[in-house]
Design a protein around this motif. Structure first.
Motif, PDB file in Angstrom:
ATOM      1  N   ARG A 268       0.836  -1.200   0.000  1.00  0.00           N
ATOM      2  CA  ARG A 268       0.000   0.000   0.000  1.00  0.00           C
ATOM      3  C   ARG A 268       0.878   1.259   0.000  1.00  0.00           C
ATOM      4  O   ARG A 268       0.589   2.234  -0.697  1.00  0.00           O
ATOM      5  N   ARG A 269       1.944   1.246   0.789  1.00  0.00           N
ATOM      6  CA  ARG A 269       2.863   2.384   0.781  1.00  0.00           C
ATOM      7  C   ARG A 269       3.515   2.538  -0.589  1.00  0.00           C
ATOM      8  O   ARG A 269       3.756   3.666  -1.052  1.00  0.00           O
ATOM      9  N   HIS A 270       3.793   1.406  -1.238  1.00  0.00           N
ATOM     10  CA  HIS A 270       4.394   1.459  -2.571  1.00  0.00           C
ATOM     11  C   HIS A 270       3.449   2.146  -3.557  1.00  0.00           C
ATOM     12  O   HIS A 270       3.870   2.990  -4.353  1.00  0.00           O
ATOM     13  N   ARG A 271       2.179   1.798  -3.492  1.00  0.00           N
ATOM     14  CA  ARG A 271       1.197   2.406  -4.396  1.00  0.00           C
ATOM     15  C   ARG A 271       1.155   3.926  -4.212  1.00  0.00           C
ATOM     16  O   ARG A 271       1.145   4.686  -5.184  1.00  0.00           O
ATOM     17  N   THR A 272       1.151   4.366  -2.962  1.00  0.00           N
ATOM     18  CA  THR A 272       1.133   5.804  -2.677  1.00  0.00           C
ATOM     19  C   THR A 272       2.413   6.459  -3.156  1.00  0.00           C
ATOM     20  O   THR A 272       2.388   7.565  -3.717  1.00  0.00           O
ATOM     21  N   ALA A 273       3.537   5.787  -2.949  1.00  0.00           N
ATOM     22  CA  ALA A 273       4.826   6.355  -3.340  1.00  0.00           C
ATOM     23  C   ALA A 273       4.939   6.493  -4.853  1.00  0.00           C
ATOM     24  O   ALA A 273       5.516   7.467  -5.358  1.00  0.00           O
TER      25      ALA A 273
ATOM     26  N   HIS B 224      13.306  14.265  -6.400  1.00  0.00           N
ATOM     27  CA  HIS B 224      14.418  13.348  -6.144  1.00  0.00           C
ATOM     28  C   HIS B 224      14.199  12.594  -4.832  1.00  0.00           C
ATOM     29  O   HIS B 224      14.429  11.378  -4.750  1.00  0.00           O
ATOM     30  N   LEU B 225      13.733  13.301  -3.801  1.00  0.00           N
ATOM     31  CA  LEU B 225      13.452  12.650  -2.517  1.00  0.00           C
ATOM     32  C   LEU B 225      12.340  11.612  -2.662  1.00  0.00           C
ATOM     33  O   LEU B 225      12.391  10.544  -2.040  1.00  0.00           O
ATOM     34  N   ASP B 226      11.350  11.930  -3.491  1.00  0.00           N
ATOM     35  CA  ASP B 226      10.265  10.964  -3.730  1.00  0.00           C
ATOM     36  C   ASP B 226      10.797   9.724  -4.452  1.00  0.00           C
ATOM     37  O   ASP B 226      10.370   8.600  -4.167  1.00  0.00           O
ATOM     38  N   TYR B 227      11.736   9.933  -5.378  1.00  0.00           N
ATOM     39  CA  TYR B 227      12.327   8.798  -6.086  1.00  0.00           C
ATOM     40  C   TYR B 227      13.086   7.894  -5.105  1.00  0.00           C
ATOM     41  O   TYR B 227      12.995   6.663  -5.163  1.00  0.00           O
TER      42      TYR B 227
ATOM     43  N   ILE C 242      11.375   1.597  -0.674  1.00  0.00           N
ATOM     44  CA  ILE C 242      10.263   0.665  -0.494  1.00  0.00           C
ATOM     45  C   ILE C 242      10.452  -0.564  -1.379  1.00  0.00           C
ATOM     46  O   ILE C 242      10.257  -1.705  -0.947  1.00  0.00           O
ATOM     47  N   ARG C 243      10.832  -0.349  -2.626  1.00  0.00           N
ATOM     48  CA  ARG C 243      11.046  -1.471  -3.542  1.00  0.00           C
ATOM     49  C   ARG C 243      12.184  -2.360  -3.045  1.00  0.00           C
ATOM     50  O   ARG C 243      12.144  -3.584  -3.187  1.00  0.00           O
TER      51      ARG C 243
ATOM     52  N   LEU D 169       6.628  -0.673 -12.566  1.00  0.00           N
ATOM     53  CA  LEU D 169       6.564   0.784 -12.504  1.00  0.00           C
ATOM     54  C   LEU D 169       6.020   1.357 -13.813  1.00  0.00           C
ATOM     55  O   LEU D 169       6.168   0.744 -14.876  1.00  0.00           O
ATOM     56  N   PRO D 170       5.405   2.542 -13.750  1.00  0.00           N
ATOM     57  CA  PRO D 170       5.014   3.212 -14.997  1.00  0.00           C
ATOM     58  C   PRO D 170       6.265   3.473 -15.834  1.00  0.00           C
ATOM     59  O   PRO D 170       7.360   3.636 -15.283  1.00  0.00           O
ATOM     60  N   PRO D 171       6.148   3.502 -17.158  1.00  0.00           N
ATOM     61  CA  PRO D 171       7.328   3.700 -18.015  1.00  0.00           C
ATOM     62  C   PRO D 171       8.190   4.895 -17.612  1.00  0.00           C
ATOM     63  O   PRO D 171       9.427   4.812 -17.673  1.00  0.00           O
ATOM     64  N   ALA D 172       7.559   5.991 -17.178  1.00  0.00           N
ATOM     65  CA  ALA D 172       8.320   7.193 -16.841  1.00  0.00           C
ATOM     66  C   ALA D 172       9.128   7.042 -15.557  1.00  0.00           C
ATOM     67  O   ALA D 172      10.001   7.876 -15.271  1.00  0.00           O
ATOM     68  N   LEU D 173       8.865   5.984 -14.793  1.00  0.00           N
ATOM     69  CA  LEU D 173       9.566   5.806 -13.519  1.00  0.00           C
ATOM     70  C   LEU D 173      10.454   4.562 -13.488  1.00  0.00           C
ATOM     71  O   LEU D 173      10.959   4.200 -12.425  1.00  0.00           O
ATOM     72  N   VAL D 174      10.660   3.936 -14.626  1.00  0.00           N
ATOM     73  CA  VAL D 174      11.461   2.704 -14.630  1.00  0.00           C
ATOM     74  C   VAL D 174      12.899   2.969 -14.195  1.00  0.00           C
ATOM     75  O   VAL D 174      13.584   2.051 -13.733  1.00  0.00           O
TER      76      VAL D 174
END
Length: 213
Positions: A129-134, A176-179, A185-186, A199-204
């Motif tokens: 669930r935290r991963h989804r939010t992140a 950057h902090l969010d990344y 988490i991953r 991950l979405p393509p933009a976040l791979v």
């Protein structure tokens, strides 16, 4: 309540929910049966009718899963439908308000619930669930920082361009902090022996050796 009684009550309530959803979709019992059969659980129109009218004494888990999938709902919507009464039995001697039963079945946060042990299945669920939010937060930060950088580049007034560039840089630092947070988490999921969600393509790039600035 005897085990047979509450188990039967569960099947009757689930069958009624199936009938309501099927009627809402406007599909026949045969169409629903065919959809379940295509998903690996052989059913016919008569089987659907027996389930919906409470003439079945039991329901297999596989049946509930393919019925829910075929109706486009979550299994909890059939097992504990919010319009199926004020409460529900979750055992021969335990009853919960319907909404509490929904939360319990769906592993949602419950008021006054004890914190999960670090190595428990519930703790792992909360990590997902935290991963989804992140993921949502990182994607939004990425979009906003890119938008501010474009606005800064398009500004004609030098002073305005400088101010907007500073704002874009600040937003990029937050992104950057969010990344980094998402990557952590991953990492925890992998350490627990679990493959993280795609991950979405933009976040791979999150899974590369160094976070993107």
């Amino acid at each position: 309540m005897e085990t047979v009684e509450w188990s039967k009550e569960l099947v009757v309530r689930t069958g009624a929910a199936i009938r309501r959803e099927r009627s809402r979709l406007g599909i026949t019992a045969q169409v629903l049966a065919d959809a379940c059969t295509e998903r690996g659980v052989k059913m016919d129109r008569a089987a659907i009718s027996k389930i919906e009218t409470g003439r079945r004494s039991t329901l297999e888990l596989a049946e509930v899963l393919v019925l829910a999938r075929s109706l486009g709902v979550a299994p909890v919507d059939l097992v504990f439908p919010l319009d199926g009464g004020d409460s529900a039995c979750i055992g021969s001697s335990e009853q919960l308000p319907m909404w509490d039963a929904v939360q319990w079945f769906g592993a949602e946060e419950q008021e006054h619930a004890q914190p999960p042990a670090d190595d428990s299945l519930r703790a792992l669920h909360e990590e997902f669930r935290r991963h989804r939010t992140a993921v949502f937060t990182a994607a939004r930060s990425q979009s906003e920082s890119a938008q501010r950088r474009r606005q800064a580049a398009e500004a004609l007034d030098p002073d305005q361009r400088e101010r907007m560039a500073e704002a874009a840089t600040h937003m990029e630092r937050l992104a950057h902090l969010d990344y980094v947070h998402l990557r952590e988490i991953r990492g925890r999921l992998r350490a627990a022996g679990v493959t993280p969600p795609s991950l979405p393509p933009a976040l791979v790039f999150i899974d590369s050796s160094a976070p993107q600035d």
